[in-house]
Design a protein around this motif. Structure first.
Motif, PDB file in Angstrom:
ATOM      1  N   ILE A   4       0.833  -1.201   0.000  1.00 43.80           N
ATOM      2  CA  ILE A   4       0.000   0.000   0.000  1.00 43.80           C
ATOM      3  C   ILE A   4       0.871   1.254   0.000  1.00 43.80           C
ATOM      4  N   ALA A   5       0.268   2.369  -0.412  1.00 43.35           N
ATOM      5  CA  ALA A   5       0.982   3.643  -0.416  1.00 43.35           C
ATOM      6  C   ALA A   5       1.404   4.022   1.000  1.00 43.35           C
ATOM      7  N   THR A   6       2.557   4.650   1.111  1.00 39.62           N
ATOM      8  CA  THR A   6       3.045   5.090   2.408  1.00 39.62           C
ATOM      9  C   THR A   6       3.902   6.328   2.229  1.00 39.62           C
ATOM     10  N   ALA A   7       3.803   7.256   3.178  1.00 36.42           N
ATOM     11  CA  ALA A   7       4.611   8.469   3.136  1.00 36.42           C
ATOM     12  C   ALA A   7       5.973   8.261   3.780  1.00 36.42           C
ATOM     13  N   HIS A   8       6.162   7.106   4.401  1.00 32.92           N
ATOM     14  CA  HIS A   8       7.375   6.841   5.180  1.00 32.92           C
ATOM     15  C   HIS A   8       8.411   6.055   4.377  1.00 32.92           C
ATOM     16  N   TRP A   9       9.678   6.261   4.726  1.00 35.70           N
ATOM     17  CA  TRP A   9      10.740   5.384   4.241  1.00 35.70           C
ATOM     18  C   TRP A   9      10.717   4.106   5.071  1.00 35.70           C
ATOM     19  N   THR A  10      11.124   3.005   4.453  1.00 32.58           N
ATOM     20  CA  THR A  10      11.143   1.718   5.138  1.00 32.58           C
ATOM     21  C   THR A  10      12.464   1.012   4.857  1.00 32.58           C
ATOM     22  N   LEU A  11      13.077   0.466   5.896  1.00 35.06           N
ATOM     23  CA  LEU A  11      14.211  -0.439   5.731  1.00 35.06           C
ATOM     24  C   LEU A  11      13.662  -1.856   5.722  1.00 35.06           C
ATOM     25  N   VAL A  12      14.021  -2.622   4.708  1.00 31.93           N
ATOM     26  CA  VAL A  12      13.483  -3.969   4.544  1.00 31.93           C
ATOM     27  C   VAL A  12      14.633  -4.967   4.451  1.00 31.93           C
ATOM     28  N   ARG A  46       9.670   0.679   9.700  1.00 30.48           N
ATOM     29  CA  ARG A  46       9.020   1.882   9.174  1.00 30.48           C
ATOM     30  C   ARG A  46       9.565   3.091   9.929  1.00 30.48           C
ATOM     31  N   LEU A  47      10.275   3.965   9.215  1.00 34.92           N
ATOM     32  CA  LEU A  47      10.879   5.137   9.839  1.00 34.92           C
ATOM     33  C   LEU A  47       9.845   6.245   9.998  1.00 34.92           C
ATOM     34  N   SER A  48      10.039   7.098  10.985  1.00 29.45           N
ATOM     35  CA  SER A  48       9.101   8.191  11.225  1.00 29.45           C
ATOM     36  C   SER A  48       9.125   9.161  10.045  1.00 29.45           C
ATOM     37  N   LEU A  49       8.013   9.837   9.834  1.00 36.57           N
ATOM     38  CA  LEU A  49       7.900  10.763   8.715  1.00 36.57           C
ATOM     39  C   LEU A  49       8.929  11.876   8.850  1.00 36.57           C
ATOM     40  N   GLY A  50       9.650  12.136   7.771  1.00 37.12           N
ATOM     41  CA  GLY A  50      10.710  13.129   7.795  1.00 37.12           C
ATOM     42  C   GLY A  50      12.083  12.539   8.022  1.00 37.12           C
ATOM     43  N   THR A  51      12.150  11.215   8.247  1.00 35.22           N
ATOM     44  CA  THR A  51      13.429  10.524   8.414  1.00 35.22           C
ATOM     45  C   THR A  51      13.816   9.873   7.087  1.00 35.22           C
ATOM     46  N   ALA A  52      15.070  10.046   6.678  1.00 36.26           N
ATOM     47  CA  ALA A  52      15.516   9.515   5.386  1.00 36.26           C
ATOM     48  C   ALA A  52      17.012   9.206   5.455  1.00 36.26           C
ATOM     49  N   LEU A  53      17.534   8.572   4.411  1.00 30.78           N
ATOM     50  CA  LEU A  53      18.964   8.303   4.325  1.00 30.78           C
ATOM     51  C   LEU A  53      19.682   9.575   3.913  1.00 30.78           C
ATOM     52  N   GLU A  54      20.682   9.959   4.688  1.00 27.92           N
ATOM     53  CA  GLU A  54      21.315  11.265   4.546  1.00 27.92           C
ATOM     54  C   GLU A  54      21.930  11.462   3.165  1.00 27.92           C
ATOM     55  N   ARG A  55      22.470  10.426   2.555  1.00 26.04           N
ATOM     56  CA  ARG A  55      23.194  10.593   1.297  1.00 26.04           C
ATOM     57  C   ARG A  55      22.328  10.459   0.056  1.00 26.04           C
ATOM     58  N   VAL A  95      18.356   1.147  14.387  1.00 27.18           N
ATOM     59  CA  VAL A  95      17.984   2.489  13.932  1.00 27.18           C
ATOM     60  C   VAL A  95      18.743   3.549  14.723  1.00 27.18           C
ATOM     61  N   ARG A  96      18.882   3.363  16.033  1.00 26.39           N
ATOM     62  CA  ARG A  96      19.647   4.330  16.836  1.00 26.39           C
ATOM     63  C   ARG A  96      21.104   4.384  16.372  1.00 26.39           C
ATOM     64  N   ARG A  97      21.684   3.240  16.053  1.00 25.29           N
ATOM     65  CA  ARG A  97      23.072   3.218  15.580  1.00 25.29           C
ATOM     66  C   ARG A  97      23.193   3.925  14.239  1.00 25.29           C
ATOM     67  N   LEU A  98      22.217   3.724  13.358  1.00 24.21           N
ATOM     68  CA  LEU A  98      22.227   4.410  12.061  1.00 24.21           C
ATOM     69  C   LEU A  98      22.114   5.923  12.252  1.00 24.21           C
ATOM     70  N   ALA A  99      21.306   6.344  13.227  1.00 24.04           N
ATOM     71  CA  ALA A  99      21.153   7.776  13.495  1.00 24.04           C
ATOM     72  C   ALA A  99      22.443   8.361  14.065  1.00 24.04           C
ATOM     73  N   ARG A 100      23.069   7.645  15.011  1.00 28.24           N
ATOM     74  CA  ARG A 100      24.321   8.143  15.594  1.00 28.24           C
ATOM     75  C   ARG A 100      25.413   8.253  14.544  1.00 28.24           C
ATOM     76  N   ALA A 101      25.407   7.341  13.575  1.00 27.88           N
ATOM     77  CA  ALA A 101      26.420   7.364  12.523  1.00 27.88           C
ATOM     78  C   ALA A 101      26.104   8.392  11.440  1.00 27.88           C
ATOM     79  N   GLY A 102      24.940   9.010  11.513  1.00 26.97           N
ATOM     80  CA  GLY A 102      24.576   9.998  10.513  1.00 26.97           C
ATOM     81  C   GLY A 102      24.071   9.401   9.216  1.00 26.97           C
ATOM     82  N   VAL A 103      23.815   8.087   9.207  1.00 27.95           N
ATOM     83  CA  VAL A 103      23.315   7.423   7.998  1.00 27.95           C
ATOM     84  C   VAL A 103      21.870   7.834   7.738  1.00 27.95           C
ATOM     85  N   ILE A 104      21.060   7.911   8.797  1.00 23.10           N
ATOM     86  CA  ILE A 104      19.698   8.407   8.657  1.00 23.10           C
ATOM     87  C   ILE A 104      19.565   9.697   9.454  1.00 23.10           C
ATOM     88  N   VAL A 105      18.782  10.618   8.933  1.00 25.12           N
ATOM     89  CA  VAL A 105      18.596  11.918   9.581  1.00 25.12           C
ATOM     90  C   VAL A 105      17.111  12.247   9.575  1.00 25.12           C
TER      91      VAL A 105
END
Length: 204
Positions: A4-12, A46-55, A95-105
């Motif tokens: 289904i449609a989703t506004a969120h990014w998802t790691l699968v 499912r990442l919160s809205l506004g969260t994405a991969l930094e690069r 997800v917390r580790r990805l955020a600390r590393a700056g991979v997701i913002v």
């Protein structure tokens, strides 16, 4: 299954046999059919809205995904950072580790808007910033979330006409068109169970 449609990014992450694969799925603006091979195990975050991969520019992943090729049986390398493969118990820690590393913002203005705040900027600037951060306009995000809420209510037995009225649809045909676009099924399909398996259609 129906994705289904989703506004969120998802790691699968998924496993077929002994081989793991992992990808980032961007926002989806319409329902699509997703293959589910037999004997395959899936895990989605499912990442919160506004969260994405930094690069990655957000517009590149709207209705698309990117697979990370450097995957072992226990870890994945994402933009130079090695992370353990997530499971149901470790997903939030990954997800917390990805955020600390700056991979997701996460974009702070999107969070402020979702909390009902009013950023110190013109409406046009806010809309452009929201589009840049999420890949979607605020209006489209509201349409997607409203269709998802309608589907949840219909599946619990709420009257279809009442759902259309309570969620601000013009009439039942308007609700039907929205469900068809964003969920790929009619209200009757959702009510009778004919819709089958739908991705991410659950309360979070």
């Amino acid at each position: 299954m129906t994705s289904i449609a989703t506004a969120h990014w998802t790691l699968v992450a998924w496993r077929a046999g002994r081989s793991w694969r992992i990808a980032a799925q961007g926002p989806e603006t319409a329902a699509t059919t997703a293959p589910v091979p037999p004997e395959t195990e899936f895990l989605g975050i499912r990442l919160s809205l506004g969260t994405a991969l930094e690069r990655l520019p957000t517009d590149r992943l709207v209705d698309h995904d990117i697979e990370f090729p450097d995957v072992s049986r226990h870890s994945v390398r994402i933009f130079g950072h090695t992370m353990p493969l997530p499971d149901y118990d470790s997903a939030e820690d990954v997800v917390r580790r990805l955020a600390r590393a700056g991979v997701i913002v996460r974009d702070p203005m999107v969070g402020e808007l979702l909390r009902g705040g009013s950023p110190d900027a013109t409406a046009r600037t806010v809309r452009r910033h929201f589009l840049s951060a999420t890949g979607l306009t605020p209006g489209l995000v509201r349409q997607i979330e409203r269709a998802r809420e309608a589907a949840l209510l219909i599946r619990t037995g709420a009257p279809i006409a009442g759902v259309a009225h309570d969620l601000g649809y013009y009439d039942q045909p308007h609700l039907s068109r929205s469900l068809g676009r964003f969920l790929g099924h009619t209200a009757t399909d959702l009510r009778t169970g004919e819709s089958g398996q739908l991705s991410l259609l659950y309360k979070t």
